[in-house]
Scaffold this active site. Structure first.
Site, PDB file in Angstrom:
ATOM      1  N   SER A 159      24.317  41.341  40.007  1.00 43.80           N
ATOM      2  CA  SER A 159      25.578  42.069  40.145  1.00 43.80           C
ATOM      3  C   SER A 159      25.560  43.257  39.191  1.00 43.80           C
ATOM      4  O   SER A 159      24.901  43.206  38.145  1.00 43.80           O
ATOM      5  CB  SER A 159      26.716  41.120  39.783  1.00 43.80           C
ATOM      6  N   SER A 160      26.323  44.301  39.531  1.00 45.15           N
ATOM      7  CA  SER A 160      26.301  45.496  38.672  1.00 45.15           C
ATOM      8  C   SER A 160      26.968  45.243  37.319  1.00 45.15           C
ATOM      9  O   SER A 160      26.858  46.075  36.419  1.00 45.15           O
ATOM     10  CB  SER A 160      26.969  46.675  39.383  1.00 45.15           C
ATOM     11  N   CYS A 161      27.640  44.084  37.143  1.00 45.67           N
ATOM     12  CA  CYS A 161      28.274  43.809  35.846  1.00 45.67           C
ATOM     13  C   CYS A 161      27.256  43.423  34.781  1.00 45.67           C
ATOM     14  O   CYS A 161      27.608  43.209  33.625  1.00 45.67           O
ATOM     15  CB  CYS A 161      29.357  42.756  35.967  1.00 45.67           C
ATOM     16  N   TYR A 214      29.579  35.560  33.162  1.00 39.36           N
ATOM     17  CA  TYR A 214      28.916  35.699  34.472  1.00 39.36           C
ATOM     18  C   TYR A 214      27.707  36.636  34.345  1.00 39.36           C
ATOM     19  O   TYR A 214      26.616  36.347  34.852  1.00 39.36           O
ATOM     20  CB  TYR A 214      29.937  36.265  35.470  1.00 39.36           C
ATOM     21  N   LYS A 252      23.646  35.983  35.070  1.00 36.53           N
ATOM     22  CA  LYS A 252      22.845  36.789  36.006  1.00 36.53           C
ATOM     23  C   LYS A 252      21.653  37.429  35.297  1.00 36.53           C
ATOM     24  O   LYS A 252      20.556  37.530  35.862  1.00 36.53           O
ATOM     25  CB  LYS A 252      23.724  37.859  36.665  1.00 36.53           C
ATOM     26  N   HIS A 255      38.434  39.228  44.257  1.00 38.55           N
ATOM     27  CA  HIS A 255      38.172  40.552  43.709  1.00 38.55           C
ATOM     28  C   HIS A 255      39.283  41.499  44.180  1.00 38.55           C
ATOM     29  O   HIS A 255      40.149  41.121  44.955  1.00 38.55           O
ATOM     30  CB  HIS A 255      36.802  41.048  44.158  1.00 38.55           C
TER      31      HIS A 255
HETATM   32  P1  GDP Z   1      35.432  43.883  38.408  1.00 41.46           P
HETATM   33  O1  GDP Z   1      34.872  45.005  39.235  1.00 41.46           O
HETATM   34  O2  GDP Z   1      34.387  42.953  37.924  1.00 41.46           O
HETATM   35  O3  GDP Z   1      36.314  44.398  37.290  1.00 41.46           O
HETATM   36  O4  GDP Z   1      36.291  42.954  39.365  1.00 41.46           O
HETATM   37  P2  GDP Z   1      37.650  43.020  40.223  1.00 41.46           P
HETATM   38  O5  GDP Z   1      37.295  43.377  41.622  1.00 41.46           O
HETATM   39  O6  GDP Z   1      38.338  41.730  40.003  1.00 41.46           O
HETATM   40  O7  GDP Z   1      38.579  44.160  39.584  1.00 41.46           O
HETATM   41  C1  GDP Z   1      38.348  45.529  39.731  1.00 41.46           C
HETATM   42  C2  GDP Z   1      39.506  46.339  39.183  1.00 41.46           C
HETATM   43  O8  GDP Z   1      40.622  46.229  40.085  1.00 41.46           O
HETATM   44  C3  GDP Z   1      40.038  45.931  37.812  1.00 41.46           C
HETATM   45  O9  GDP Z   1      40.373  47.127  37.103  1.00 41.46           O
HETATM   46  C4  GDP Z   1      41.318  45.168  38.157  1.00 41.46           C
HETATM   47  O10 GDP Z   1      42.281  45.205  37.108  1.00 41.46           O
HETATM   48  C5  GDP Z   1      41.813  45.966  39.362  1.00 41.46           C
HETATM   49  N1  GDP Z   1      42.745  45.251  40.257  1.00 41.46           N
HETATM   50  C6  GDP Z   1      43.906  45.771  40.728  1.00 41.46           C
HETATM   51  N2  GDP Z   1      44.550  44.877  41.512  1.00 41.46           N
HETATM   52  C7  GDP Z   1      43.747  43.773  41.568  1.00 41.46           C
HETATM   53  C8  GDP Z   1      43.854  42.518  42.240  1.00 41.46           C
HETATM   54  O11 GDP Z   1      44.790  42.227  42.960  1.00 41.46           O
HETATM   55  N3  GDP Z   1      42.839  41.631  42.059  1.00 41.46           N
HETATM   56  C9  GDP Z   1      41.757  41.915  41.273  1.00 41.46           C
HETATM   57  N4  GDP Z   1      40.795  41.004  41.148  1.00 41.46           N
HETATM   58  N5  GDP Z   1      41.632  43.087  40.616  1.00 41.46           N
HETATM   59  C10 GDP Z   1      42.608  44.009  40.761  1.00 41.46           C
END
Ligand code: GDP
Length: 332
Positions: free
Chosen positions: A111-113, A140, A144, A183
């Site tokens: 994953s890119s994280c 996580y 990875k 996500h």
């Molecule tokens: P990340 O890419 O590992 O940070 O994973 P996420 O997909 O969970 O979050 C991406 C970004 O979207 C972060 O800045 C979150 O705060 C924002 N975000 C906004 N609304 C949501 C939501 O409903 N769910 C999640 N998971 N993230 C959200």
């Protein structure tokens, strides 16, 4: 000569997940017919003895490791221990088990994280381990990174054709829409569709809306992974600039990034929701940017085909149909 042969028996670990199911479809559509899959209820991939028995019985020659415990930013923050433990356990069983069973070729999905929180953008494969990780998904990411190191050391020590790929943020039909696990895209689609149907005046978006993310449709990701599996072997990788720099994996992205605020507005427009989007700064933003440098992948000829707006429309349609089917079943 393709690096996977039509006579190979391919095991897709995680074939019911977002990217595993797309991989399964992509392999079938390219004519690979000898594909082995197991549901979680049939085989716990964290159980190394059960996985070893499975390898001995099924005798796959190629393995795609698309199984993982994954989740959005809140799930990662709340259950880091499970994300670290389950992923380490699963990877060790599936990757080490493949090595012991003599599996010829293996592709491990990361994953890119895995990249440092403040890595220069776009992030090349060589950015790995050059700085501290983003705290919200460190457990996580560390799992990875350990998997990637296992793949790389098996290749170096034993000459196996084992490679890792690092996809960017993926989405598409079949994603996990659970409110606590999802996500950002499925999370927002779920809440915006509910707000439209229930005529709510506002929808909460986590964080400031400022972070930027690169999204790739799972079908495009699956195409990229099979392209890598077919065209790249350990020798080709070693000869590439990334391989010469001692790095073991290939980034998979779309090349486009968008802010969370922009993508939330796009979903609202596609759903036809006219209410307010309220940004909630008490929720974490996570990494500010996560754009991958995909020079190596582009060198293999890969280009994404599904534009974000089209992929979002398709995912929203799929989700709404699923909701309608569920309520029809409940009414029966
Ligand atoms: P990340 O890419 O590992 O940070 O994973 P996420 O997909 O969970 O979050 C991406 C970004 O979207 C972060 O800045 C979150 O705060 C924002 N975000 C906004 N609304 C949501 C939501 O409903 N769910 C999640 N998971 N993230 C959200």
């Amino acid at each position: 000569m393709p690096c996977i042969h039509p006579t190979d028996r391919i095991f897709v670990a995680g074939h019911l997940g977002l990217v595993g199911s797309a991989l399964h479809r992509e392999l079938l559509s390219r004519g690979y017919s000898d594909i082995v899959v197991r549901r979680r209820s049939e085989l716990d991939l964290r159980d190394d003895a059960a996985v070893a028995r499975f390898y001995a019985e099924a005798q796959p020659t190629v393995v795609f490791v698309a199984a993982a415990r994954v989740g959005g930013i809140l799930a990662n923050l709340q259950r880091g221990a499970e994300f670290l433990h389950d992923n380490l356990q699963l990877q060790n069983s599936v990757i080490w088990g493949a090595h012991q069973a003599g599996v010829r070729r293996l592709i491990f999905l990361g994953s890119s994280c895995i990249y440092p929180r403040d890595a220069a953008q776009p992030m090349a494969e060589t950015a790995l381990l050059t700085g501290p990780l983003e705290p919200s998904n460190r457990a996580y990411a560390l799992a990875k990174i350990a998997g990637l190191e296992l793949v790389q050391t098996l290749r170096q020590q034993f000459g196996h054709d084992y490679l890792s790929v690092m996809p960017t943020n993926l989405y598409g039909p079949g994603d996990n829409f659970d409110p606590n696990e999802s996500h950002v895209l499925p999370g927002l689609i779920r809440r915006i569709v509910a707000a439209k149907r229930e005529q709510q005046s506002e929808v909460v978006v986590f964080g400031s809306g400022q972070p930027r993310r690169e999204f790739l449709h799972a079908d495009d990701c699956a195409r990229a992974i099979v392209d890598v599996a077919e065209r790249m072997d350990a020798g080709t990788l070693a000869g590439s600039s990334i391989g010469r720099a001692g790095f073991s994996h290939i980034n998979i992205g779309s090349g486009d990034e968008v802010s969370i605020a922009e993508v939330a507005r796009c979903i609202a427009e596609l759903v036809g929701y006219a209410g307010r989007l309220r940004f909630d700064p008490s929720k974490p933003d996570g990494t500010p940017r996560k754009l991958l440098d995909c020079t190596l992948l582009r060198g293999l000829g890969f280009r994404p085909r599904i534009a974000l707006v089209d992929g979002l429309r398709q995912t929203i349609d799929w989700y709404c149909q699923m909701l309608d089917q569920q309520s029809a079943l409940l009414r029966r």
